[in-house]
Motif scaffolding. Structure first.
Motif, short mmCIF file in Angstrom:
data_model
loop_
_atom_site.label_atom_id
_atom_site.label_comp_id
_atom_site.label_asym_id
_atom_site.label_seq_id
_atom_site.Cartn_x
_atom_site.Cartn_y
_atom_site.Cartn_z
N LEU A 1 6.15 -93.76 -81.33
CA LEU A 1 6.31 -94.68 -80.18
C LEU A 1 7.56 -95.35 -79.30
CD1 LEU A 1 4.01 -96.91 -78.12
CD2 LEU A 1 4.28 -98.47 -79.98
N VAL A 2 8.66 -96.15 -80.02
CA VAL A 2 9.61 -96.73 -79.57
C VAL A 2 10.51 -95.25 -79.01
CG1 VAL A 2 11.97 -97.27 -80.40
CG2 VAL A 2 9.82 -97.73 -81.30
N GLN A 3 10.33 -93.56 -79.47
CA GLN A 3 10.98 -93.08 -78.96
C GLN A 3 11.17 -92.22 -77.62
OE1 GLN A 3 10.37 -89.69 -82.04
NE2 GLN A 3 12.46 -90.20 -83.09
N ASN A 4 9.63 -92.71 -77.65
CA ASN A 4 8.98 -92.51 -76.08
C ASN A 4 9.06 -93.59 -74.70
OD1 ASN A 4 6.92 -89.78 -75.59
ND2 ASN A 4 6.34 -90.53 -77.38
N LEU A 5 9.09 -94.68 -75.51
CA LEU A 5 9.89 -96.02 -74.51
C LEU A 5 11.34 -95.79 -74.06
CD1 LEU A 5 7.77 -98.71 -76.30
CD2 LEU A 5 6.86 -97.66 -74.48
N ARG A 6 11.75 -95.22 -75.57
CA ARG A 6 13.86 -95.02 -74.93
C ARG A 6 13.88 -93.75 -73.76
NH1 ARG A 6 18.43 -97.06 -77.59
NH2 ARG A 6 18.56 -95.64 -75.70
N ARG A 7 13.11 -92.53 -74.52
CA ARG A 7 12.62 -91.74 -73.17
C ARG A 7 12.74 -91.98 -71.90
NH1 ARG A 7 14.73 -86.41 -73.46
NH2 ARG A 7 13.41 -85.26 -72.31
N PHE A 8 11.23 -92.73 -71.74
CA PHE A 8 11.02 -93.68 -70.25
C PHE A 8 12.37 -95.05 -69.53
CE2 PHE A 8 9.14 -97.51 -67.86
CZ PHE A 8 8.76 -96.69 -66.35
N ALA A 9 12.73 -95.04 -70.26
CA ALA A 9 14.02 -96.47 -70.00
C ALA A 9 15.00 -95.32 -69.81
CB ALA A 9 14.12 -96.79 -71.11
N GLU A 10 15.54 -94.02 -70.44
CA GLU A 10 16.27 -93.25 -69.45
C GLU A 10 16.33 -91.60 -68.55
OE1 GLU A 10 17.97 -90.98 -73.38
OE2 GLU A 10 18.52 -92.55 -74.34
N THR A 11 14.83 -92.09 -68.93
CA THR A 11 15.01 -91.03 -67.55
C THR A 11 13.62 -91.18 -66.60
OG1 THR A 11 12.46 -90.40 -68.81
CG2 THR A 11 14.91 -88.85 -69.17
N ARG A 12 13.33 -92.71 -66.34
CA ARG A 12 12.18 -93.36 -65.66
C ARG A 12 10.70 -92.51 -65.32
NH1 ARG A 12 13.59 -98.45 -66.96
NH2 ARG A 12 12.22 -98.70 -65.35
N ARG A 13 10.85 -91.20 -65.94
CA ARG A 13 9.43 -91.38 -65.47
C ARG A 13 8.09 -91.24 -66.26
NH1 ARG A 13 11.58 -84.95 -67.56
NH2 ARG A 13 9.02 -84.37 -66.56
N ARG A 14 7.52 -92.33 -65.49
CA ARG A 14 6.18 -92.22 -66.23
C ARG A 14 5.20 -91.50 -67.11
NH1 ARG A 14 3.59 -96.33 -61.44
NH2 ARG A 14 5.60 -97.70 -61.51
N HIS A 15 4.98 -90.09 -66.39
CA HIS A 15 4.78 -89.14 -67.16
C HIS A 15 5.69 -88.24 -67.64
CE1 HIS A 15 1.20 -86.48 -68.30
NE2 HIS A 15 2.26 -85.42 -67.56
#
Length: 425
Positions: free
Chosen positions: A313-327
């Motif tokens: 869950l944390v890895q996906n949230l960090r992924r969104f914070a870096e790429t700003r891609r919701r999906h």
């Protein structure tokens, strides 16, 4: 053939010469000199016939080429015994597996030759330890199978994971050897434990004592391999520091593996308690302390169930914070949030600690079961959407753009694009 023919002719001539000697004072050496084999006329004729046949069959009638092909060559290269050793080790493991299955299905039953009254106690206290170790060995086998499949389709695992230890030429052999050796050790220990539980071992050793050498050998498995220590240290660092580090393909893969190994990791934690507390040295009728341990039930098991899902869950949230891609970052995070909620409520809620006398589910348990089913279906749908396009031929990008397909495979940007949906899963 030439050497064999000469030896046979010499042996026959010696026997004939010795038999032809009527006078005991006549020397065998003189009789041999008078024999026809000394000139080897018939042998030369036989060699010529064989050379002619070989030349006609394989060298298009060229006698010189046939003679050179039939010469005995001496090579300094040693034979590669890798495939023979691989088959031999696999045969040993399969034989041990059949032996263990026979003991479990036949000797462990009530009609077995041993003391069947101890079978339930052994299955309750000792079997979970071997179950966890066996599942870890199965993980090694599946890892070797994955490496073999990746090598067959020319997927560069060392590049995707950014890990030199996964170099194709040596990684598969290391994983296979680890799986074979680990499986053989665990099966031998399990076999001895089964025999001890039935009173068939010559020495009065407790059934759980055979676990101690196996558990003690696990640190040695990592101690004598600096490369393996480095990989494990990197995996632990990226797993436990997921909130402080940018997500990588290697870290996401490790966390995914841990989410699939919840039950084996719980069994490993129980095995550590079983051996560390000395319960393994007790008789079967006095074991059960780790089975009822509150530390395992209220802290270790919940932590093992929740931690891998929390890391993903944390890895996906960090992924969104870096790429700003919701999906797919937030979609995948929502999947792990549902899974985390189901696991946390199932572990900590008080209604799961007891069951009503009529054995009917309570309202909360029914609601939890519905959420569990919904979470599972949602996870299947998300995973299908993220990974359904892998392996399918997509549209060829216009020439000159990043990720263009070259003749010998994907370029660097194209391979990175292939790994990106895998990181998001």
């Amino acid at each position: 053939l030439s050497f064999a023919g000469r030896n046979a002719a010499i042996a026959a001539a010696v026997a004939a010469a010795v038999a032809s000697v009527e006078d005991p004072s006549c020397r065998v050496e003189e009789a041999l000199k008078r024999s026809a084999f000394a000139e080897a006329a018939s042998l030369d004729v036989l060699i010529g016939q064989v050379e002619a046949l070989f030349a006609a069959a394989f060298c298009e009638g060229d006698l010189i080429l046939a003679r050179s092909a039939m010469l005995a060559r001496r090579s300094g290269a040693s034979h590669d015994w890798f495939h023979f050793q691989r088959g031999l080790k696999l045969g040993v493991v399969l034989m041990l597996l059949l032996w263990v299955l026979w003991d479990l299905l036949v000797d462990l039953g009530p009609a077995g030759p041993g003391r069947a009254e101890y079978a339930p106690a052994w299955a309750r206290t000792v079997l979970p330890c071997y179950r966890g170790l066996g599942l870890l060995c199965l993980t090694l086998w599946l890892s070797a199978a994955c490496l073999y499949a990746w090598n067959r389709v020319r997927i560069n695992a060392s590049y995707l994971f950014d890990e030199p230890a996964l170099e194709p030429s040596a990684a598969l052999e290391r994983f296979y050897d680890s799986a074979v050796h680990g499986s053989a050790i665990v099966l031998v220990s399990l076999l001895c434990s089964l025999k001890a539980a039935h009173g068939l071992m010559p020495a009065p050793v407790p059934a759980g004592a055979y676990l101690i050498p196996v558990v003690a050998g696990i640190p040695a498995f990592f101690l004598f391999s600096p490369q393996r220590n480095r990989v494990v240290a990197r995996a632990a660092r990226e797993f436990f520091c997921a909130a402080c580090m940018p997500p990588t393909f290697f870290g996401g893969f490790v966390a995914d593996i841990c989410t699939s190994l919840v039950k084996p990791l719980c069994d490993v934690a129980y095995t550590a308690c079983f051996v560390a507390t000395g319960e393994a040295l007790l008789p079967l009728d006095r074991q059960g302390g780790c089975q009822s341990s509150r530390l395992l039930k209220e802290l270790v098991y919940p932590l093992v169930c929740i931690l891998p899902t929390s890391v993903r869950l944390v890895q996906n949230l960090r992924r969104f914070a870096e790429t700003r891609r919701r999906h797919p970052a937030l979609t995948n995070a929502l999947k792990y949030l549902f899974s985390l909620s189901v696991a946390a409520l199932g572990v900590f809620h008080s209604e799961f600690s007891h069951r009503a006398p009529d054995r009917h589910l309570g309202r909360f348990q029914e609601a939890w079961l519905a959420v569990y089913v919904f979470s599972s279906l949602f996870a299947i749908r998300v995973d299908w959407g993220l990974g359904g396009g892998l392996g399918c031929k997509g549209k060829r990008p216009p020439p000159g753009q990043d990720g263009d397909v070259v003749e010998d495979g994907l370029g660097a940007e194209g391979a990175a694009g292939l790994a990106e949906p895998l990181l998001d899963e």
